[in-house]
Design an enzyme around this catalytic site. Structure first.
Site, short mmCIF file in Angstrom:
data_model
loop_
_atom_site.label_atom_id
_atom_site.label_comp_id
_atom_site.label_asym_id
_atom_site.label_seq_id
_atom_site.Cartn_x
_atom_site.Cartn_y
_atom_site.Cartn_z
N CYS A 1 -11.35 20.84 -10.92
CA CYS A 1 -11.63 20.76 -9.47
C CYS A 1 -11.92 22.16 -8.94
O CYS A 1 -12.82 22.39 -8.14
CB CYS A 1 -10.44 20.18 -8.72
SG CYS A 1 -9.86 18.59 -9.30
N CYS B 1 -16.08 12.73 -8.17
CA CYS B 1 -16.25 14.07 -8.72
C CYS B 1 -16.10 14.05 -10.23
O CYS B 1 -16.86 14.69 -10.96
CB CYS B 1 -15.22 15.03 -8.13
SG CYS B 1 -15.67 15.67 -6.51
N CYS C 1 -0.04 -7.94 8.99
CA CYS C 1 0.49 -6.57 9.16
C CYS C 1 1.09 -6.46 10.56
O CYS C 1 2.17 -5.88 10.76
CB CYS C 1 -0.63 -5.54 9.04
SG CYS C 1 -1.59 -5.62 7.52
N CYS D 1 3.58 -4.58 0.49
CA CYS D 1 3.77 -5.30 1.77
C CYS D 1 3.20 -6.71 1.66
O CYS D 1 3.82 -7.67 2.09
CB CYS D 1 3.03 -4.58 2.89
SG CYS D 1 4.02 -3.38 3.79
#
Lengths: 151, 107, 282
Positions: free
Chosen positions: C97, C135, C199, C243
């Protein structure tokens, strides 16, 4: 809220599901007696006194996996006024032993902090061993909450 | 992933000063109490001892049991008599030894 | 059946009783290593709340304290692992990177506050995890990192941590971001699973209430990846899936269109909050 039959059924399933999600394997837990025995093993049968040692622990732990605890013992940490070690027990865990801190004159102060696991609401006990052969104890109850969110 | 232990020691101190040291090492602290997906017990693998010494003299030690949290964290004090180096050691159940050093200067 | 019904009524009564327990978010201020964080701020236009509040305010003292000091934050070891990966050469192009982006403290500053953003190539929103993979595959000649593996969480946290304290602000005017926002909103308000929860059921309607001992927050995501006391270092899409699993529904795949839409929408719901990565939560 108006309770219809459908509501009741739906919520029953929901509540039951939450109950199942919350269920966990509970191994055999250490008893208060085991802890008392461990304390006596540490002190060689001497009943520890009160005072000198302060155990700091949260009243309520949001999760039992990472509970910060600190011990502090009044001592000059020189010559005969020296804390040799502090042992920590938890009387509701699978095994009462948590950690033993060893101090020297180079410690400067008998103070230590770490993070521990608590399987449920229970007492945490700290016993200090002084160089002169005396022992001091402090105890704090920590309430461990169980959340509803398994994610 | 093996991470370097994290250590916080002041860069300098006055002679005889009592300083605070913090250490944290990345370790799962597998307690031996858990079971895998097939119901087999996962063997215990913890850091069982931590030591801190200054120029060869023991400052602080801890015997750890499985009740210590993952990524064991310690905060303790040390008296600094002179400039020198703190040496930290963590012993793993599997025999591995993790070591680190931090210098301090007395002004 | 009658017995079941009675049990059901008792449980409903129990749930109803606990659902009355409310607690205000804690009145406290967060500084991380002395750097002030925005943990409460005026909500953007069109937001269901007047004020957006970081989940930090819904936690107990000891949990809040863990986040104040980067040394004591247990997730910082993972952030440091991310730094190692940042500098590690991988792939056929012989690049890391850092080869292209240099010092992350400079080049990645603000990234954590602006993602997800529009990706013109895939015509979809892209988050930090997928940008890393882009990338890797396009520039480094390396394999894409699988979900939550190979240091994905660590590298993502390291990159987002460079924006610590910066207010979250995503650009919905770019490309088709607005329609992904709409789609995410739909996901947010759609009830799913055997428990029939959206949610919004917990994090909007139920905010401030308790699920057993869990104090429900606004469900803000400005601190991800987070350190959970319960399960350790945890990515956003893992949390989303957790969740959803708790509603007893089928879990969408990580980085699926459904969850990318949700990430876009929920990120917007935290507009103005500081990036807290890595936050500490129960």
């Amino acid at each position: 809220m108006k309770l219809t039959r459908r509501h009741v059924l739906g919520l029953t399933v929901g509540a039951a599901a939450f109950a199942v999600a919350g269920a966990r394997i509970t191994p055999a837990l250490a008893s208060v007696e085991d802890t008392d025995k461990s304390i006596m093993d540490f002190t060689g049968g001497v009943a520890p006194g009160e005072g000198k040692i302060t155990l700091t622990a949260p009243e309520i732990a949001e999760n039992g996996n990472t509970v910060p605890i600190s011990v502090s013992v009044e001592s000059a940490m020189e010559g005969d006024d020296l804390v040799e070690s502090v042992i920590i027990f938890a009387d509701g865990n699978p095994s009462p032993a948590v950690a033993t801190f060893h101090f020297t004159e180079m410690s400067g102060a008998a103070l230590a902090t770490t993070r521990m696991r608590l399987a449920k609401t229970q007492n945490v006990v700290a016993v200090a061993k002084m160089k002169d052969g005396s022992f001091f104890m402090d105890k704090k109850q920590v309430k461990v909450t169980i959340g509803g969110c398994g994610g | 992933m093996a991470s370097k232990p994290r250590i916080k020691v002041p860069k300098s101190a006055s002679a005889g000063e009592v300083i605070t040291i913090k250490t944290l090492i990345s370790h799962e602290m597998e307690s031996g109490q858990r079971k895998d997906k097939d119901g087999n017990p996962i063997p215990r693998k913890i850091i069982n001892k931590f030591t801190c010494a200054f120029e060869g003299q023991t400052v602080f030690e801890c015997d750890l049991d499985p009740a210590i949290s993952a990524n064991p964290y310690f905060e303790f004090n040390a008296k600094v008599p002179a400039s020198g180096t703190f040496k930290f050691t963590w012993l793993d159940d599997d025999g591995s030894v993790y070591e680190a050093e931090e210098p301090i200067e007395v002004k | 059946m009658k017995r079941l019904l009675i049990a059901g009524v008792a449980l409903v009564a129990g749930l109803a009783a606990t659902s009355w327990a409310m607690a205000e978010p804690v009145d406290d201020t967060l500084e991380i290593d002395g750097k002030p964080m925005i943990t409460r701020t005026k909500a953007p236009e069109g937001h269901p709340f007047d004020e957006v509040i970081s989940g930090w305010h819904y936690r107990e003292t000891e949990t809040r304290d863990l986040e104040r000091d980067t040394f004591e934050n247990p997730a910082m070891v993972s952030v440091e692992d991310g730094e190692v990966l940042w500098n590690k050469v991988d792939g056929t192009a012989g690049k890391s990177c850092a080869t292209c982006h240099g010092d992350a403290a400079e080049s990645m500053k603000g990234i954590g506050a602006r993602f997800p953003k529009w990706d013109a190539d895939s015509k979809k929103p892209i988050n930090v995890e997928l940008q890393i993979n882009k990338c890797r595959t396009e520039q480094m000649g390396a394999e894409a990192l699988p979900f939550d593996k190979g240091g994905q969480k660590e590298l993502t946290a390291y990159i987002k941590h460079q924006s610590l304290g910066m207010p979250v602000s995503i650009d919905l005017a770019e490309g088709d971001m607005q329609s992904w926002w709409e789609r995410g909103k739909e996901v947010y308000y759609t009830r799913t699973g055997q428990l029939n929860l959206a949610c919004a059921s917990c994090h909007e309607v139920g905010v401030g209430k308790f699920i057993r001992a869990d104090h429900l927050s606004q469900g803000q995501i400005n601190g991800f990846p987070v350190y959970r006391l319960k399960s350790g270092f945890t990515s956003l899409h893992n949390r989303f899936r957790g969740c959803i699993r708790d509603t007893r529904a089928e879990m969408p795949k990580a980085f699926s269109d459904e969850l990318m839409a949700l990430e876009t929408y929920v990120t917007w719901r935290g507009t103005g909050l500081s990036v807290e990565t890595p936050a500490v939560r129960p």
